[in-house]
Design a protein around this motif. Structure first.
Motif, PDB file in Angstrom:
ATOM      1  N   GLN A  29       0.841  -1.209   0.000  1.00 32.54           N
ATOM      2  CA  GLN A  29       0.000   0.000   0.000  1.00 32.54           C
ATOM      3  C   GLN A  29       0.868   1.248   0.000  1.00 32.54           C
ATOM      4  O   GLN A  29       0.640   2.185  -0.771  1.00 32.54           O
ATOM      5  CB  GLN A  29      -0.903   0.002   1.236  1.00 32.54           C
ATOM      6  CG  GLN A  29      -1.785   1.240   1.362  1.00 32.54           C
ATOM      7  CD  GLN A  29      -2.173   1.535   2.799  1.00 32.54           C
ATOM      8  OE1 GLN A  29      -1.424   2.134   3.550  1.00 32.54           O
ATOM      9  NE2 GLN A  29      -3.361   1.088   3.187  1.00 32.54           N
ATOM     10  N   LYS A  30       1.886   1.247   0.853  1.00 32.71           N
ATOM     11  CA  LYS A  30       2.800   2.391   0.961  1.00 32.71           C
ATOM     12  C   LYS A  30       3.547   2.628  -0.343  1.00 32.71           C
ATOM     13  O   LYS A  30       3.735   3.774  -0.762  1.00 32.71           O
ATOM     14  CB  LYS A  30       3.776   2.130   2.108  1.00 32.71           C
ATOM     15  CG  LYS A  30       4.875   3.135   2.298  1.00 32.71           C
ATOM     16  CD  LYS A  30       5.598   2.920   3.606  1.00 32.71           C
ATOM     17  CE  LYS A  30       6.211   1.534   3.702  1.00 32.71           C
ATOM     18  NZ  LYS A  30       7.388   1.368   2.807  1.00 32.71           N
ATOM     19  N   ASN A  31       3.958   1.549  -0.991  1.00 32.86           N
ATOM     20  CA  ASN A  31       4.730   1.665  -2.229  1.00 32.86           C
ATOM     21  C   ASN A  31       3.867   2.001  -3.432  1.00 32.86           C
ATOM     22  O   ASN A  31       4.391   2.397  -4.483  1.00 32.86           O
ATOM     23  CB  ASN A  31       5.478   0.354  -2.495  1.00 32.86           C
ATOM     24  CG  ASN A  31       6.551   0.078  -1.457  1.00 32.86           C
ATOM     25  OD1 ASN A  31       7.082   0.993  -0.844  1.00 32.86           O
ATOM     26  ND2 ASN A  31       6.861  -1.198  -1.256  1.00 32.86           N
ATOM     27  N   THR A  32       2.557   1.848  -3.285  1.00 30.44           N
ATOM     28  CA  THR A  32       1.646   2.098  -4.406  1.00 30.44           C
ATOM     29  C   THR A  32       1.115   3.522  -4.421  1.00 30.44           C
ATOM     30  O   THR A  32       1.055   4.160  -5.474  1.00 30.44           O
ATOM     31  CB  THR A  32       0.460   1.116  -4.363  1.00 30.44           C
ATOM     32  OG1 THR A  32       0.958  -0.225  -4.406  1.00 30.44           O
ATOM     33  CG2 THR A  32      -0.485   1.346  -5.537  1.00 30.44           C
ATOM     34  N   ILE A  33       0.748   4.046  -3.238  1.00 34.22           N
ATOM     35  CA  ILE A  33       0.114   5.368  -3.200  1.00 34.22           C
ATOM     36  C   ILE A  33       0.970   6.424  -2.497  1.00 34.22           C
ATOM     37  O   ILE A  33       0.563   7.577  -2.375  1.00 34.22           O
ATOM     38  CB  ILE A  33      -1.278   5.297  -2.539  1.00 34.22           C
ATOM     39  CG1 ILE A  33      -1.166   4.769  -1.104  1.00 34.22           C
ATOM     40  CG2 ILE A  33      -2.213   4.429  -3.357  1.00 34.22           C
ATOM     41  CD1 ILE A  33      -2.515   4.703  -0.388  1.00 34.22           C
ATOM     42  N   PHE A  35       2.587   9.149  -0.461  1.00 35.52           N
ATOM     43  CA  PHE A  35       2.199  10.046   0.627  1.00 35.52           C
ATOM     44  C   PHE A  35       0.717   9.946   0.987  1.00 35.52           C
ATOM     45  O   PHE A  35       0.317  10.433   2.044  1.00 35.52           O
ATOM     46  CB  PHE A  35       2.541  11.490   0.263  1.00 35.52           C
ATOM     47  CG  PHE A  35       4.015  11.751   0.135  1.00 35.52           C
ATOM     48  CD1 PHE A  35       4.832  11.738   1.253  1.00 35.52           C
ATOM     49  CD2 PHE A  35       4.581  12.000  -1.109  1.00 35.52           C
ATOM     50  CE1 PHE A  35       6.196  11.977   1.153  1.00 35.52           C
ATOM     51  CE2 PHE A  35       5.943  12.246  -1.221  1.00 35.52           C
ATOM     52  CZ  PHE A  35       6.757  12.237  -0.093  1.00 35.52           C
ATOM     53  N   LYS A  36      -0.082   9.341   0.154  1.00 33.17           N
ATOM     54  CA  LYS A  36      -1.508   9.181   0.455  1.00 33.17           C
ATOM     55  C   LYS A  36      -1.763   8.036   1.434  1.00 33.17           C
ATOM     56  O   LYS A  36      -2.876   7.872   1.921  1.00 33.17           O
ATOM     57  CB  LYS A  36      -2.284   8.938  -0.840  1.00 33.17           C
ATOM     58  CG  LYS A  36      -2.262  10.118  -1.805  1.00 33.17           C
ATOM     59  CD  LYS A  36      -3.064   9.810  -3.065  1.00 33.17           C
ATOM     60  CE  LYS A  36      -3.024  10.982  -4.034  1.00 33.17           C
ATOM     61  NZ  LYS A  36      -3.785  10.693  -5.280  1.00 33.17           N
ATOM     62  N   SER A  37      -0.747   7.258   1.690  1.00 29.50           N
ATOM     63  CA  SER A  37      -0.882   6.127   2.607  1.00 29.50           C
ATOM     64  C   SER A  37      -0.764   6.606   4.055  1.00 29.50           C
ATOM     65  O   SER A  37       0.244   7.206   4.441  1.00 29.50           O
ATOM     66  CB  SER A  37       0.206   5.083   2.317  1.00 29.50           C
ATOM     67  OG  SER A  37       0.243   4.107   3.329  1.00 29.50           O
ATOM     68  N   SER A  38      -1.782   6.330   4.850  1.00 32.82           N
ATOM     69  CA  SER A  38      -1.738   6.716   6.265  1.00 32.82           C
ATOM     70  C   SER A  38      -0.658   5.917   7.006  1.00 32.82           C
ATOM     71  O   SER A  38      -0.069   6.399   7.980  1.00 32.82           O
ATOM     72  CB  SER A  38      -3.107   6.475   6.913  1.00 32.82           C
ATOM     73  OG  SER A  38      -3.497   5.114   6.792  1.00 32.82           O
ATOM     74  N   PHE A  39      -0.395   4.702   6.527  1.00 37.24           N
ATOM     75  CA  PHE A  39       0.617   3.868   7.169  1.00 37.24           C
ATOM     76  C   PHE A  39       2.003   4.474   7.035  1.00 37.24           C
ATOM     77  O   PHE A  39       2.855   4.294   7.917  1.00 37.24           O
ATOM     78  CB  PHE A  39       0.613   2.464   6.559  1.00 37.24           C
ATOM     79  CG  PHE A  39       1.736   1.590   7.037  1.00 37.24           C
ATOM     80  CD1 PHE A  39       1.764   1.112   8.335  1.00 37.24           C
ATOM     81  CD2 PHE A  39       2.791   1.249   6.187  1.00 37.24           C
ATOM     82  CE1 PHE A  39       2.822   0.318   8.788  1.00 37.24           C
ATOM     83  CE2 PHE A  39       3.834   0.455   6.628  1.00 37.24           C
ATOM     84  CZ  PHE A  39       3.848  -0.008   7.930  1.00 37.24           C
ATOM     85  N   LEU A  40       2.255   5.216   5.965  1.00 39.32           N
ATOM     86  CA  LEU A  40       3.569   5.813   5.736  1.00 39.32           C
ATOM     87  C   LEU A  40       3.971   6.720   6.893  1.00 39.32           C
ATOM     88  O   LEU A  40       5.136   6.744   7.303  1.00 39.32           O
ATOM     89  CB  LEU A  40       3.564   6.603   4.420  1.00 39.32           C
ATOM     90  CG  LEU A  40       4.842   7.389   4.096  1.00 39.32           C
ATOM     91  CD1 LEU A  40       6.035   6.458   3.985  1.00 39.32           C
ATOM     92  CD2 LEU A  40       4.658   8.182   2.801  1.00 39.32           C
ATOM     93  N   TYR A  41       3.001   7.462   7.443  1.00 37.95           N
ATOM     94  CA  TYR A  41       3.296   8.403   8.525  1.00 37.95           C
ATOM     95  C   TYR A  41       3.620   7.648   9.824  1.00 37.95           C
ATOM     96  O   TYR A  41       4.509   8.069  10.575  1.00 37.95           O
ATOM     97  CB  TYR A  41       2.111   9.355   8.708  1.00 37.95           C
ATOM     98  CG  TYR A  41       1.883  10.205   7.472  1.00 37.95           C
ATOM     99  CD1 TYR A  41       2.509  11.440   7.342  1.00 37.95           C
ATOM    100  CD2 TYR A  41       1.098   9.747   6.415  1.00 37.95           C
ATOM    101  CE1 TYR A  41       2.329  12.222   6.193  1.00 37.95           C
ATOM    102  CE2 TYR A  41       0.913  10.510   5.269  1.00 37.95           C
ATOM    103  CZ  TYR A  41       1.541  11.736   5.168  1.00 37.95           C
ATOM    104  OH  TYR A  41       1.375  12.497   4.034  1.00 37.95           O
ATOM    105  N   TRP A  42       2.904   6.562  10.077  1.00 43.25           N
ATOM    106  CA  TRP A  42       3.244   5.720  11.220  1.00 43.25           C
ATOM    107  C   TRP A  42       4.605   5.067  11.027  1.00 43.25           C
ATOM    108  O   TRP A  42       5.387   4.936  11.968  1.00 43.25           O
ATOM    109  CB  TRP A  42       2.172   4.638  11.420  1.00 43.25           C
ATOM    110  CG  TRP A  42       0.911   5.147  12.029  1.00 43.25           C
ATOM    111  CD1 TRP A  42      -0.281   5.378  11.412  1.00 43.25           C
ATOM    112  CD2 TRP A  42       0.722   5.508  13.406  1.00 43.25           C
ATOM    113  NE1 TRP A  42      -1.193   5.857  12.295  1.00 43.25           N
ATOM    114  CE2 TRP A  42      -0.626   5.944  13.535  1.00 43.25           C
ATOM    115  CE3 TRP A  42       1.535   5.502  14.533  1.00 43.25           C
ATOM    116  CZ2 TRP A  42      -1.151   6.367  14.748  1.00 43.25           C
ATOM    117  CZ3 TRP A  42       1.014   5.928  15.752  1.00 43.25           C
ATOM    118  CH2 TRP A  42      -0.313   6.352  15.847  1.00 43.25           C
TER     119      TRP A  42
END
Length: 234
Positions: A29-33, A35-42
């Protein structure tokens, strides 16, 4: 604790962050979207906490912040690299290489400008730390590395006979055993292990194609052997 111990501790923190503290689904998910991924911030927050925690010193807080911010930016833009016509298939290797280069540079500059003064008086044996790192690499990181090698070289094979994740478990076990044998200098046992696996895998006509199994086996054993050689070198 010196420079090489701190670098190794930060590498362990990176392994925990990118391989053990995120699932394949969240990573995709992080690699696909981006900065739109909420997981990226965590993910970035955990990166900061791990980098700071594994430094064992309060003064590393700004260096940990730099590591976390650059990690956040790299992962946020990675989907552009994944979609690149020329570099997309190598995105994993480029991404990991940049992360590790930044990590080493930050630690070296921190040592030069701030100095390494652990907040807790703890004795860290470099070789034992290296052994721990070797075993960690032989677990999930090695499985993902082998998968990405197959992906980058466009090697694909289908099979209805393989148990789900069985190959991953076999790979982990053989790497752990191989690394252990090399550390204790039982090199003949490594040869026996390779021969035993060859007989079991190639003797069954319902398993994956021989070429596919051979590549995976050589990569798997190669990772463990290289890790063992590095550990014994030090």
């Amino acid at each position: 604790m010196g420079l090489k111990e701190l670098i190794l501790l930060q590498f362990i923190a990176h392994l925990c962050l990118d391989y053990f503290f995120q699932t394949d689904r969240l990573a995709k998910q992080k690699n696909t979207i981006g900065f739109k991924s909420s997981f990226l911030y965590w993910h970035a927050l955990v990166c900061f906490v791990l980098a700071w925690l594994f430094s064992i010193q309060i003064s590393f807080v700004f260096a940990a912040a730099i590591i976390a911010i650059t990690h956040f930016l790299m992962d946020g833009f990675k989907h552009h690299l994944n979609n690149s016509k020329y570099f997309g298939r190598y995105a994993f290797f480029i991404d990991q290489a940049i992360h590790l280069i930044i990590l080493v540079v930050v630690v070296v500059l921190f040592d030069k400008w701030q100095g390494i003064n652990p907040s807790i008086d703890v004795s860290i044996n470099f070789k034992y730390l290296l052994i721990i790192t070797g075993y960690l690499v032989c677990l999930k990181p090695a499985n993902i590395f082998i998968r990405e090698v197959f992906k980058s070289t466009e090697i694909q094979v289908s099979s209805d006979n393989e148990m789900p994740n069985a190959g991953k478990v076999i790979g982990v076990l053989e790497r752990i055993l191989t690394l252990t044998f090399i550390i204790v200098s039982q090199y003949s046992a490594v040869g026996f292990l390779i021969a035993a696996k060859s007989i079991l895998r190639y003797g069954n006509n319902e398993t994956l194609k021989t070429e596919y199994v051979l590549i995976g086996t050589m990569l798997s054993f190669g990772i463990a052997v290289i890790a063992g050689i590095i550990i014994n070198f030090f």
